[in-house]
Design a protein around this motif. Sequence first.
Motif, short mmCIF file in Angstrom:
data_model
loop_
_atom_site.label_atom_id
_atom_site.label_comp_id
_atom_site.label_asym_id
_atom_site.label_seq_id
_atom_site.Cartn_x
_atom_site.Cartn_y
_atom_site.Cartn_z
N VAL A 3 0.85 -1.20 0.00
CA VAL A 3 0.00 0.00 0.00
C VAL A 3 0.89 1.25 0.00
CG1 VAL A 3 -1.80 1.26 1.24
CG2 VAL A 3 -1.79 -1.24 1.24
N PRO A 4 0.60 2.22 -0.86
CA PRO A 4 1.40 3.46 -0.88
C PRO A 4 1.15 4.29 0.37
CG PRO A 4 -0.47 3.63 -2.37
CD PRO A 4 -0.48 2.23 -1.86
N GLN A 5 1.91 4.00 1.42
CA GLN A 5 1.59 4.54 2.74
C GLN A 5 1.71 6.06 2.84
OE1 GLN A 5 3.74 1.91 2.38
NE2 GLN A 5 2.71 0.21 3.37
N THR A 6 2.74 6.64 2.24
CA THR A 6 2.95 8.08 2.40
C THR A 6 1.78 8.88 1.84
OG1 THR A 6 5.36 7.88 2.38
CG2 THR A 6 4.44 10.02 1.82
N SER A 7 1.37 8.56 0.61
CA SER A 7 0.25 9.29 0.02
C SER A 7 -1.04 8.99 0.76
CB SER A 7 0.10 8.92 -1.46
OG SER A 7 -0.12 7.53 -1.61
N LEU A 8 -1.16 7.77 1.28
CA LEU A 8 -2.35 7.40 2.04
C LEU A 8 -2.44 8.21 3.33
CD1 LEU A 8 -4.75 5.47 2.17
CD2 LEU A 8 -3.27 3.78 3.24
N ILE A 9 -1.31 8.33 4.02
CA ILE A 9 -1.29 9.11 5.27
C ILE A 9 -1.59 10.58 4.99
CG2 ILE A 9 0.22 9.92 7.13
CD1 ILE A 9 1.56 7.16 7.03
N GLN A 10 -1.06 11.08 3.88
CA GLN A 10 -1.35 12.48 3.51
C GLN A 10 -2.85 12.67 3.27
OE1 GLN A 10 1.27 12.79 0.11
NE2 GLN A 10 2.91 13.76 1.30
N MET A 11 -3.47 11.67 2.65
CA MET A 11 -4.91 11.75 2.40
C MET A 11 -5.69 11.73 3.71
SD MET A 11 -7.26 9.20 0.11
CE MET A 11 -6.99 7.84 1.24
N PHE A 12 -5.31 10.84 4.63
CA PHE A 12 -5.97 10.78 5.93
C PHE A 12 -5.78 12.09 6.69
CE2 PHE A 12 -5.38 5.91 6.01
CZ PHE A 12 -6.60 5.75 5.38
N CYS A 13 -4.59 12.66 6.57
CA CYS A 13 -4.28 13.91 7.26
C CYS A 13 -5.19 15.04 6.77
CB CYS A 13 -2.81 14.26 7.03
SG CYS A 13 -2.22 15.63 8.01
N SER A 14 -5.41 15.08 5.45
CA SER A 14 -6.27 16.13 4.89
C SER A 14 -7.72 15.94 5.32
CB SER A 14 -6.16 16.14 3.36
OG SER A 14 -6.64 14.93 2.81
N ASP A 22 7.29 8.38 5.02
CA ASP A 22 8.00 9.59 5.38
C ASP A 22 7.59 10.00 6.79
OD1 ASP A 22 9.20 12.02 5.58
OD2 ASP A 22 8.20 12.94 3.86
N GLU A 23 8.56 10.12 7.70
CA GLU A 23 8.25 10.44 9.10
C GLU A 23 7.57 11.79 9.24
OE1 GLU A 23 10.93 11.10 13.00
OE2 GLU A 23 11.18 9.14 12.05
N ALA A 24 7.88 12.71 8.34
CA ALA A 24 7.25 14.05 8.41
C ALA A 24 5.74 13.93 8.20
CB ALA A 24 7.87 14.96 7.35
N CYS A 25 5.32 12.97 7.37
CA CYS A 25 3.88 12.76 7.14
C CYS A 25 3.21 12.26 8.41
CB CYS A 25 3.67 11.75 6.02
SG CYS A 25 4.06 12.39 4.39
N VAL A 26 3.90 11.37 9.13
CA VAL A 26 3.33 10.84 10.38
C VAL A 26 3.22 11.96 11.41
CG1 VAL A 26 3.59 9.12 12.19
CG2 VAL A 26 4.37 8.60 9.87
N LYS A 27 4.24 12.81 11.48
CA LYS A 27 4.19 13.94 12.41
C LYS A 27 3.01 14.85 12.09
CE LYS A 27 9.11 14.28 13.62
NZ LYS A 27 10.34 15.11 13.54
N ALA A 28 2.79 15.08 10.79
CA ALA A 28 1.67 15.92 10.37
C ALA A 28 0.34 15.28 10.77
CB ALA A 28 1.72 16.15 8.87
N LEU A 29 0.25 13.96 10.64
CA LEU A 29 -0.97 13.26 11.02
C LEU A 29 -1.22 13.35 12.52
CD1 LEU A 29 -3.24 11.28 10.02
CD2 LEU A 29 -1.75 9.44 10.78
N VAL A 30 -0.17 13.13 13.30
CA VAL A 30 -0.29 13.23 14.77
C VAL A 30 -0.72 14.64 15.16
CG1 VAL A 30 0.99 13.18 16.94
CG2 VAL A 30 1.36 11.38 15.24
N SER A 31 -0.15 15.64 14.49
CA SER A 31 -0.52 17.04 14.77
C SER A 31 -1.97 17.30 14.41
CB SER A 31 0.40 17.98 13.99
OG SER A 31 1.73 17.86 14.43
#
Length: 519
Positions: free
Chosen positions: A243-254, A287-296
């Motif tokens: 699964v393309p995790q980085t783009s997926l996390i970015q989508m969840f973040c948005s 990308d760890e920065a994406c996870v930080k953005a999600l946590v934020s």
Amino acid sequence: MEDVNQLFDAAFEFAHYPGPQGDSSVKEFLDRFPLPVIFNALQRETDIPGFETTLVTCLERVFKTKYGASLIPHYMPVLQAGLKSDSAVVKSLACKTVTRLLENRDANDVSPVQLIVSNGIYPLLLEYIIKSDDEVAHAASETIKSLASFPDATSVIFPTDTNDATHLGNLAARSSSLARVRVLSLIVKLFSISPHVASAVKNSGLLDLLEAEMKGTKDTLVILNVLELYYELMEVEHSSEFVPQTSLIQMFCSIISGTSVDLFLKLRAMMISGRLLSRDNIYNTVDEACVKALVSAIDASLESPEMNDTNAHEAALDALGQIGSTTKGANLVLSTTPPAARHVVASAFDRNALGKQLAALHALAYIAGETRPKSSRIVDEKSEENLRCLIYDVAAQSTKLTPSGLFLSVLQQSSEMRLAGYRTLTALVARPWGLMEILSKEEIINIVTDATTETAKIAMEARYNCCKAIHEAFLCSNFVDDPRRLKTGEKLQEAVRSGPYMSKKYRDARPEVMMAEGF
């Protein structure tokens, strides 16, 4: 008409026979009523109530036997005709029969995949996915999933030509909104079969369809359906590899940070992202920065008025706990500025909102490392200091004043709250300050060493695991040489030796044997 009545009576008796039917019973039945007779009867109109349903149930039981399944390859044209029937019941039977053909692979002289391809059955199954009712579509989907488990079916289900009519991408493109969700559900089912099939799904670009569906609509129901499919996808053991995790996390973040997004969608996005980030190997590809953005984003949502809803707050706390269950995740939720884990700690000891408190205690147990290996419970220095400060700050602002007071307060609540408390203390006792606080309250030791405290098996085991963790930490500390702690050490040792279920109070009754009197 008399023959039809005889067939119906015999089929009804066969279909409703209590217990499984053996090969000998099937042979005897088919000697009286051969399969062509039954198939022809299904195509006739009759005024006998329940006639079609009875014959279909009868055939299902026939094909479930080894002998019945061995006959299927000889009736492929009839099976194809059944798939083209107008009757939903017959269509569903035909799908299940194809599945039995695949399951009985070892008994066939010819490859079942070859039989399905040469008789044009696969395109019919695909049509069912997008044009039939839910029951038939589900049966067809399960049949295709069975087919995909065969290595020689890969080229059939995943054609290299993207313009092929049977390519699932094309099937989704020419489908209605509801049918597209069915196609996406089929893709998730195929993905779950094995890493080999998952690789074929990814290489065919089919995983991109889920993300495209999310971005291409504003329909809340469609988005919710796709989120549910993402949740199923995350349940698959090998999902993190493909699964393309980085783009997926970015989508969840948005979604989570969106101001006009439905609250329920935000909560589902939190839950799925928590599930995704609860695996250690995810950080090898994301990308760890994406996870930080999600946590934020989750942190910020907990500050918003809409999260005053208890269920919403609990879901967000659970997501932080899931993310914090890994070592890297725990470092992230504890090291942001301010730490996102502050919401978890604050709610974990708030007796004014019991639902939030229970969710927060379990989340705190995850973050503190209860589910991690013992060697990985302690995280980096900054995160550990933040965890300690958060707990001491909450204690200082409460009527309990100390963490030990907070811990005891939790263990004096209901059984389900104590269970969460046991999990939390099991993790926190790995810290020297955690051990010190636990040992400072004799009442805590009395509770965790008392085998009569709990009556439910899961709670008994949680209490015992907590007691064992405290004992192990005690033996590795300077307290073990302190004469003032001698009785505490003995009590812990005895409780560990007794096991999770040993209790005088609940000891099984034993009969007394003695000589009878009066003879």
